[in-house]
Design an enzyme around this catalytic site. Structure first.
Site, short mmCIF file in Angstrom:
data_model
loop_
_atom_site.label_atom_id
_atom_site.label_comp_id
_atom_site.label_asym_id
_atom_site.label_seq_id
_atom_site.Cartn_x
_atom_site.Cartn_y
_atom_site.Cartn_z
N ARG A 28 0.68 -1.30 0.34
CA ARG A 28 -0.45 -0.09 -0.02
C ARG A 28 0.35 1.16 -0.15
NH1 ARG A 28 -3.46 -0.82 5.31
NH2 ARG A 28 -0.95 0.28 5.50
N VAL A 430 -8.10 2.04 11.90
CA VAL A 430 -7.26 0.89 11.37
C VAL A 430 -6.33 1.56 10.42
CG1 VAL A 430 -8.85 -0.44 12.53
CG2 VAL A 430 -8.84 0.39 9.46
N CYS A 431 -5.14 0.73 10.94
CA CYS A 431 -4.27 1.76 9.83
C CYS A 431 -4.67 1.74 7.95
CB CYS A 431 -2.96 0.63 9.27
SG CYS A 431 -1.50 1.24 8.60
N PRO A 432 -4.60 2.46 7.01
CA PRO A 432 -3.46 3.71 7.79
C PRO A 432 -4.31 4.71 8.01
CG PRO A 432 -4.02 3.12 5.02
CD PRO A 432 -5.12 2.03 5.97
N PHE A 433 -5.76 4.93 8.39
CA PHE A 433 -6.07 5.83 8.57
C PHE A 433 -5.74 7.36 9.20
CE2 PHE A 433 -8.94 3.91 6.18
CZ PHE A 433 -9.60 3.99 4.96
#
Length: 494
Positions: A28, A430-433
């Site tokens: 990502r 949660v990742c990547p927010f």
């Protein structure tokens, strides 16, 4: 010998949790951060695997089997799997070890991943599975097609990987160093359960564990190494049918990952049950289904294909990895570009009702916190980045259904705290927010003003300070506010 699967899985889960090892994030970041640093970590795993498995094969210890390539199944399955891991917030192994951190959204994804994989492999979706997997082209491995030993490919890949790793390490340690949490433990306890593990060291350990896994697994009659999808499918079948033949070394491996990550999370103060909101819950369901269906079609996940089959230089492994990356790229284009609310959208008065609000007059403090360790103290270096021609192609508007920023604008979570300080509440994201929203929000405030970010995503403990150092922002405060909870204050530098 089956118990060796549980033991090795526990070590693997511990290592992955402490090293924040996430193949989803590696892929990502190519499209959202224009960074290949994480992908080099994946290459390290593959290279270590390749050396070890080639040596074991040459010595006659193991006998890997190569399947004929089913290109349509691998491509379609890989793309679907790539979409799924972004929605679920982690790949197959990442979902297992994050479940051990207490992320209930990962539990949901895990259930639907295992059930959908079982439905494809042994259930009512078997016809759908075979519709593509039966279409093979007769290719097995790259070295067999070239008529050469596997060793020249192993040596070439290892040399390229070593060059890239050295290059990124030089960039990392010559640039600004991100802040880290001040240590609360000492000695071995600090190293194992508190100090951030470097992703490249973690990758090397994961590679070694993968090499060890194969002979241990083969000793029980399972001629394979690390794998997540088939073991997850077998576990679902065992739970539903009670078929003890399904309860093999691989099942104990994935259960061990859960146990090991739980131990690591508890030891580091990073375990807490975290219930997802409705949006993330829906993502987890859909992402889990996509993961199970996609991995079954592709013949494996980011571990079975992306680490093991690539190290064997099978066509399936490398084609699957490329297809998964394509799926991640599509997902990044669709869903990973939220926009933080502008200052005109937030309340004009201070909030006094939010439990995580920070006083405008004083820095963040807590009786049970660890203060920031400022630049120059112990910690990993800043990430090197490299522009990719693909990265710029995916900066488009988000899909409203999956855009967390819509809720944030309605809730007014970007709150002025007074004195040029603003709070961006990312707790529950949660990742990547947390990182994506922080990068957007910092552009909404003036140079010299501060952004206070409460969060509970373990990956963000590395990602946010690393971004701040790379982009020239000052971290004025970084502390743990409880079990699996942190606050970081970033002063905009440019």
């Amino acid at each position: 010998m089956l118990i060796s699967g549980l033991a090795l899985g526990a070590v693997l889960g511990f290592v992955m949790q402490r090293g924040r090892f996430c193949v989803t994030g590696f892929l990502r970041d190519i499209f959202t951060q224009r960074s290949w640093r994480g992908f080099v970590a994946l290459l390290i795993v593959i290279s270590v695997h390749a050396i070890g498995l080639a040596a074991l094969t040459s010595a006659g210890v193991i006998t890997p089997e190569y399947k004929e390539l089913a290109p349509l199944a691998v491509i379609v399955g890989g793309v679907i799997f790539g979409l799924g891991i972004v929605l679920a917030g982690g790949c197959a192994s990442g979902t297992w070890y994050r479940s051990g951190e207490g992320l209930i959204g990962s539990w949901i994804a895990l259930v639907f991943y295992a059930l959908s994989a079982a439905a494809m492999k042994t259930g009512f979706l078997g016809g759908l599975q075979n519709s593509l997997k039966d279409r093979t082209v007769g290719l097995t491995s790259i070295h067999s097609s070239l008529g050469i030993s596997i060793w020249p490919l192993v040596i070439a890949l290892s040399a390229v990987t070593a060059y890239l790793a050295v290059r990124y390490l030089r960039e990392e340690f010559s640039g600004p160093r991100p802040v880290t949490l001040a240590p609360r433990k000492s000695g071995l306890a600090h190293i194992l359960a508190e100090k951030p593990w470097h992703v490249y060291a973690t990758a090397a350990i994961v590679g070694v564990l993968g090499v060890i896994a194969w002979p241990l697994s083969a000793a029980t009659g399972r001629n394979d190494g690390l794998g997540i999808t088939t073991p997850s499918s077998n576990l679902a079948n065992y739970v539903v049918t009670g078929d003890t033949e399904r309860f093999d070394w691989g099942v104990l491996l994935v259960l061990g990952i859960l146990v090991g990550s739980f131990i690591a999370a508890k030891a580091s103060g990073e375990f807490r049950l975290r219930v997802p909101d409705a949006t993330q819950g829906a993502r987890s369901v859909v992402g889990g289904i996509f993961m199970g269906v996609g991995a079954a079609w592709a013949g494996g996940c980011t571990v079975g294909n992306g680490m093991v089959q690539t190290s064997l230089f099978s066509y399936q492994g490398w084609l699957a990895l490329a297809s998964i990356a394509a799926g991640v790229a599509i997902a990044a284009k669709l869903w990973l570009k939220p926009s933080a609310p502008s200052l005109n959208d937030v309340p004009s008065t201070l909030s006094t009702t939010n439990d995580t609000a920070v006083s405008a007059a004083a820095p963040v403090t807590s009786a049970a916190t660890s203060p920031v360790s400022l630049p120059g103290s112990e910690g990993a270096g800043a990430a090197g980045t490299e522009a990719s021609p693909l990265a710029g192609a995916f900066a488009v508007a988000p899909v409203a259904l999956l855009d967390r920023s819509v809720g944030k604008q309605e809730d007014g979570k970007l709150k002025p705290l007074g004195g040029g300080r603003y709070e961006l509440d990312t707790v529950g994201a949660v990742c990547p927010f947390p990182l994506i929203e922080a990068k957007d929000a910092i552009g909404k405030i003036e140079i010299g003003e501060e952004l206070v970010i409460p969060f509970d995503c373990t990956q963000a403990t590395d990602a946010i300070p690393r971004w701040a150092a790379k982009d020239g922002h000052e971290v004025t405060n970084f502390e743990q506010t409880g079990e699996a909870g942190w606050t970081i204050s970033v002063r905009r530098g440019r």
